[in-house]
Design a protein around this motif. Structure first.
Motif, PDB file in Angstrom:
ATOM      1  N   ILE A   2       0.863  -1.182   0.000  1.00 43.81           N
ATOM      2  CA  ILE A   2       0.000   0.000   0.000  1.00 43.81           C
ATOM      3  C   ILE A   2       0.898   1.231   0.000  1.00 43.81           C
ATOM      4  O   ILE A   2       1.865   1.315   0.770  1.00 43.81           O
ATOM      5  CB  ILE A   2      -0.905   0.039   1.248  1.00 43.81           C
ATOM      6  CG1 ILE A   2      -1.803  -1.198   1.292  1.00 43.81           C
ATOM      7  CG2 ILE A   2      -1.751   1.316   1.270  1.00 43.81           C
ATOM      8  CD1 ILE A   2      -2.504  -1.399   2.617  1.00 43.81           C
ATOM      9  N   ILE A   3       0.591   2.165  -0.865  1.00 41.40           N
ATOM     10  CA  ILE A   3       1.299   3.442  -0.855  1.00 41.40           C
ATOM     11  C   ILE A   3       0.269   4.551  -0.793  1.00 41.40           C
ATOM     12  O   ILE A   3      -0.652   4.604  -1.601  1.00 41.40           O
ATOM     13  CB  ILE A   3       2.238   3.610  -2.067  1.00 41.40           C
ATOM     14  CG1 ILE A   3       2.865   5.006  -2.069  1.00 41.40           C
ATOM     15  CG2 ILE A   3       1.527   3.333  -3.380  1.00 41.40           C
ATOM     16  CD1 ILE A   3       3.986   5.176  -3.071  1.00 41.40           C
ATOM     17  N   ASP A   4       0.404   5.391   0.208  1.00 41.50           N
ATOM     18  CA  ASP A   4      -0.500   6.520   0.401  1.00 41.50           C
ATOM     19  C   ASP A   4       0.322   7.797   0.338  1.00 41.50           C
ATOM     20  O   ASP A   4       1.260   7.975   1.121  1.00 41.50           O
ATOM     21  CB  ASP A   4      -1.205   6.413   1.759  1.00 41.50           C
ATOM     22  CG  ASP A   4      -2.008   7.668   2.066  1.00 41.50           C
ATOM     23  OD1 ASP A   4      -3.134   7.769   1.555  1.00 41.50           O
ATOM     24  OD2 ASP A   4      -1.512   8.541   2.800  1.00 41.50           O
ATOM     25  N   ILE A   5       0.003   8.663  -0.605  1.00 35.92           N
ATOM     26  CA  ILE A   5       0.708   9.940  -0.735  1.00 35.92           C
ATOM     27  C   ILE A   5      -0.283  11.059  -0.465  1.00 35.92           C
ATOM     28  O   ILE A   5      -1.267  11.214  -1.182  1.00 35.92           O
ATOM     29  CB  ILE A   5       1.335  10.126  -2.134  1.00 35.92           C
ATOM     30  CG1 ILE A   5       2.298   8.982  -2.447  1.00 35.92           C
ATOM     31  CG2 ILE A   5       2.064  11.453  -2.202  1.00 35.92           C
ATOM     32  CD1 ILE A   5       2.974   9.098  -3.801  1.00 35.92           C
ATOM     33  N   GLY A   6      -0.002  11.800   0.591  1.00 38.61           N
ATOM     34  CA  GLY A   6      -0.855  12.920   0.941  1.00 38.61           C
ATOM     35  C   GLY A   6      -0.191  14.234   0.612  1.00 38.61           C
ATOM     36  O   GLY A   6       0.708  14.317  -0.233  1.00 38.61           O
TER      37      GLY A   6
END
Length: 981
Positions: free
Chosen positions: A422-426
């Motif tokens: 999972i990659i989450d970029i905010g």
């Protein structure tokens, strides 16, 4: 026949900076006829031509001499075949003309910061490719606070306290500022703190040990227009109104100097100058293009349909009756809310900027939800995640608080049960984690830097007058995206500006930025060698992946398709809602509709004085007397005592600070308490006490101690522990200590654990750097001899000769003192190991997990470690250090050259942890440490080979513990998940 009219010759100076164009026109008496200062929004030649047209209206048909200057002026001058003058000479000309007694100039521009020294030799020092601490940085911070730069300046003039904010880089500063806002900090205090960060960056980064002198002239737009910034500079530098000079035309001073320098240059017709600049507008080139993201509309439509298939059902909240669950993600820059029904369909969602006031956003959205729900819907449970988790949970009595990694995993699993990465970029945060056996495993977070995150695109879009959605769409079909590389996003500012000067369109830059964000994420944060390093079932989340250009770039870079839920931007909130539903609570404690009507919130900043940490706290007061204190590293501000769980880092620190001196016949000798003194203080304390000296330690590290010495720091890239040493030395001098001892130690003690036993170059040789850069040392006796403590007989011999020469001490006394020193050092090491054994026994008897905080000896300094040890203990860990267990394993060859004593202990401790089921290890890394570029990979390999999680925490000036909390809580969650299986 009439006499010809004598048309006077005017002098034109044009300063084209990174963000603005300045034009000054002087007559023959050097009186200003025309002046202009305007932003060019990267349309350099167009804006310059426009300003000259306005000048022409004032100047009729006069002839002119002209000089162009500025960071962006050289290209225009060359293209238009007009003369150019380097801006330091232009500025110097104006300063010498109007303020001949000036010692130095501090000038801040849009992306440039410089100091010019006049006292002695003329010298200019300028920022490199980083725009931290400049006008662009102030613009970014104003955007972050959702105010104009004028409002930011006004706010700064009403501050009550200054927060410590990292000043080395604008992106780092954001990492400190955002949690303050999320926890209810006053914008007035944040605004003043932003200005103080600019001051610190300028002084520490550019003076580099050279004195500014008595009279300082302040130039450039930011210092001309922002009164609050002026105040912070003058107060920090202790300048009165006679020695802090703010010229009337300080925003255009380089242009003024250029105009004053035109004597002797060619004379042009004003119309000719205009024509040359206008015709140079199209003199552009494309450089280093990239392949397009999409070549046809059909290709894009297929892409969109594939990703739009990952969407949860939507339910009409105005018709639904039944139970519901609420999830909130209070992120670093945005706030997200999701309300789900019994089938996990979305009844209501919100995604928007938190505008520096997440409490106000959540309050307004909850009122909307209750208004739409009426009496038909009952909220059975609520959960909150994100940086503002604690504040929002306390403000609205939410049921559950959960770490972001778990919230995002719960959402990803809903759309792809086989998810393995999972990659989450905010906006400023990036979270990547592998999933193994249904549990979060390896975790990657960006630390001090938001390289590869979405806020950079958003900031740049706004600077060019676009909303982020429109800006992102521009790049979808361009044929030649600009290659901006994969550097730090602040550095990339310069690349973007250069691309615009080379003629790249906004659309080409938009596509290039999307590609760069992906490259940063993959190669700088995750450090993947190939797509297989990530996984086969990749789910992407976070607001940045709402951007189709970023998503397409990601798939192209990995050469595989990934899953992006339609709700990628609100995945954290959706996962929190699912988690609340899974909890199966009978009733929710969430504030009711009636309670929200009387809801109030006030935030007040204070400094805690209950211990030496002096935490900057924000006291949030809600209706009915409810309170929440944020910013604390322990529970004491909440009216509780610190946890009594054992903390070996604190024990070691207190032990070293207890080594106070006793008056002796040979007077006082000062020891700066930092770097290798955390390792060797017991040795030197015993040595000098035996010789009859009173040992004086420098004060405890603090931001104030750092600021004492920041003007003498010659390198902004050295680690924070080294920077602190300048303040420690000056503290001793200010306390009246006239003899300071700080030796150079290339070698540490030989523990037989590695291939050699060096100290790192900074630890080994920093005394020489201090001697060369702290002018105050000329007034005291500073002793920085070379010694080798690893060879006791050789040390005793060399020390005997040295101290006989310096103090006339008989050799036999020095040798006896050396013997006592080695005994004291061994006793101190034995005590650490005994305490480690004691704390491990305590943990096992009482059922606590054991956390090994592994780093260098000086990482236990509270100012360097920022209370990470106390935070870990607050989560229920018994904390020990690497040197308490590293001796428990035999020496073993490593893949890398194992030649540093501190790192050898790290490897040994990691190997030992792999043999203990109840132990975990976190590695502390000083940001910018070259040696740790090697040790992090080696330590990860050791731990993962032993079935353990690798957790790395980078530490520097930044005091925000948000990323640390995520790592520690994720580590706890992962360990608990493994134990359940």
């Amino acid at each position: 026949m009439t006499e010809p009219v004598n048309i006077s010759i005017v002098k034109i100076g044009i300063d084209i900076g990174s963000t603005t164009v300045k034009v000054i026109v002087l007559d023959e008496t050097d009186t200003i006829l025309y002046r202009a200062y305007e932003r060019h929004f990267s349309k350099v030649r167009e804006k310059t031509g426009e300003l000259l047209k306005r000048a022409a209206n004032v100047l009729d048909e006069r002839k002119a001499r002209i000089l162009i200057t500025g960071s962006a002026g050289l290209g225009v001058a060359k293209s238009a075949e007009l003369p150019f003058i380097q801006e330091v000479f232009a500025t110097a000309k104006a300063v010498k003309t109007y303020f001949p007694k000036t010692d130095s100039v501090i000038e801040l521009g849009g992306e440039d910061a410089k100091i010019i020294f006049f006292k002695g030799s003329l010298e200019e020092r300028m920022n490199g490719s980083c725009a931290g601490g400049t006008g662009a940085f102030i613009d970014q911070m104003a955007t972050l606070l959702n105010v104009t730069v004028e409002e930011l300046d006004e706010l700064s003039q009403h501050f009550e306290k200054i927060y410590p904010i990292a000043s080395r880089c604008g992106v780092f500063a954001k990492t400190d500022i955002q949690p303050i806002l999320n926890q209810g900090g006053r914008k007035e205090d944040v605004a003043a703190s932003i200005y103080q960060a600019v001051v610190d960056q300028t002084i520490a980064g550019l003076t580099q040990g050279r004195s500014l002198g008595e009279t300082v002239v302040f130039l450039g737009g930011p210092l001309y227009y922002f009164k609050g910034l002026r105040t912070r500079f003058t107060e920090t530098l202790h300048l009165d109104e006679n020695h802090a000079v703010f010229p009337e035309n300080g925003d255009c001073f380089a242009a003024l100097g250029a105009a004053l320098s035109t004597d002797g240059y060619d004379i042009f017709e004003l119309s000719d100058i205009q024509k040359r600049i206008e015709e140079s507008v199209d003199d552009t080139t494309h450089t280093n293009p990239m392949p397009p993201l999409f070549t046809t509309q059909e290709e894009y439509d297929v892409f969109v349909r594939r990703h739009n298939s990952n969407e949860p059902p939507k339910t009409d909240i105005t018709r639904y009756s039944g139970d519901a669950w609420l999830g909130v993600d209070a992120g670093s820059t945005t706030t997200k809310l999701v309300l789900i029904d019994e089938n996990c369909g979305i009844l209501y969602s919100y995604y928007g900027s938190n505008q520096g006031n997440p409490v106000g956003i959540v309050l307004a959205e909850l009122k909307k939800i209750y208004g739409l729900a009426e009496d038909r819907i009952k909220i059975r449970g609520s959960a909150v995640t994100g940086y503002g988790e604690d504040l929002i949970r306390n403000a609205f009595d939410m049921d559950i608080g959960l770490v972001e990694t778990i919230a995002h995993y719960r959402a990803a699993r809903h759309f792809n049960p086989d998810v393995d990465f999972i990659i989450d970029i905010g906006g400023q945060d990036m979270k990547c984690f592998k999933i193994r056996n249904g549990a979060v495993d390896s975790i990657f977070l960006n630390e001090a830097c938001s390289s590869g995150c979405g806020s950079f695109i958003e900031t740049f879009a706004r600077a060019l007058g676009y909303e982020i959605e429109e800006f992102s769409r521009l790049g979808l079909f361009v044929q030649h995206p600009v290659n901006l590389g994969s550097r730090c996003t602040v550095f990339m500012n310069s690349s973007v500006k250069q691309s615009q000067r080379d003629g790249a369109t906004v659309a080409e830059i938009s596509a290039g930025l999307s590609i760069s964000i992906v490259k940063n994420a993959v190669y700088k944060v995750i450090r993947a060698a190939s797509a297989d390093d990530l996984g086969k079932h990749i789910v992407v989340q976070g607001g940045t992946f709402k951007n189709d250009a970023v998503l397409r770039s990601f798939e192209q870079e990995l050469e595989r398709e990934v899953t992006r839920p339609v709700i990628a931007g609100i995945s954290g909130a959706y996962g929190a809602a699912l988690f609340a539903k899974d909890a199966e609570l009978k009733n929710s404690a969430l504030l009711t509709r009636e309670q929200l009507e009387s809801f109030t919130h006030k935030a007040r900043p204070i400094t805690c004085g209950l211990c030496t940490n002096h935490c900057s706290l924000t006291v949030n007061t809600f209706d009915n007397g409810r309170r929440f204190v944020s910013g604390n590293r322990c529970s004491r501000p909440l009216g509780k005592q610190k946890t009594d769980l054992p903390n070996l880092a604190k024990w070691k620190y207190d032990k070293l600070r207890s080594l106070t001196g006793v008056p002796g016949p040979r007077g006082k000798i000062g020891i700066p308490f930092g770097l290798n003194m955390f390792e060797n203080l017991a040795f030197w304390h015993a040595f000098f006490t035996k010789l009859g000296f009173e040992v004086i330690q420098s004060p405890e590290s603090s931001r104030a101690v750092y600021r004492l010495g920041q003007h003498t720091i010659p390198s902004d890239t050295v680690c924070y522990p080294a920077k602190l040493m300048h303040g420690h030395v000056i503290s001793l001098i200010n306390d009246g200590v006239d003899t300071i001892f700080y030796p150079c130690l290339p070698y540490n003690f030989d523990e037989g654990a590695g291939d050699n036993h060096f100290n790192c170059p900074v630890v080994a040789y920093y005394p020489e750097l201090l001697a060369a850069n702290i002018s105050e040392l000329a007034n005291v006796r500073f002793l920085d001899p070379y010694f080798g403590l690893h060879r006791p007989k050789d040390f005793a011999k060399r020390a005997a000769a040295y101290f006989k020469k310096e103090f006339g001490i008989p050799e036999r006394e020095t040798k006896a003192a050396a013997l006592s020193a080695y005994e004291a050092y061994e006793k101190y090491k034995d005590e650490i190991r005994a305490k480690g054994e004691e704390y491990i026994r305590f943990a096992r008897v009482n059922g606590h997990k054991i956390l090994v905080m592994a780093g260098r000896p000086y990482h236990i300094d509270p100012e360097i470690g920022h209370g990470i040890d106390e935070l870990a203990v607050s989560y229920g860990f018994v904390l020990i250090s690497e040197d308490s267990i590293s001796h428990l394993v035999e020496k073993q060859p490593r893949k890398v050259l194992n030649q540093w004593t501190y790192q050898s202990r790290l490897y040994s401790a990691a190997r030992y942890v792999c043999t203990q089921a109840d132990m975990e290890l976190i590695q502390l890394v000083s940001f910018g440490c070259g040696i740790d570029a090697i040790t992090t990979d080696e330590t990860r390999d050791i731990l993962e080979a032993g079935g353990k999680l690798y957790t790395q925490i980078k530490i520097d000036e930044i005091t925000n513990l948000g990323a640390v909390k995520i790592r520690l809580r994720s580590l706890i969650a992962a360990v608990e998940a493994r134990e359940r299986k």
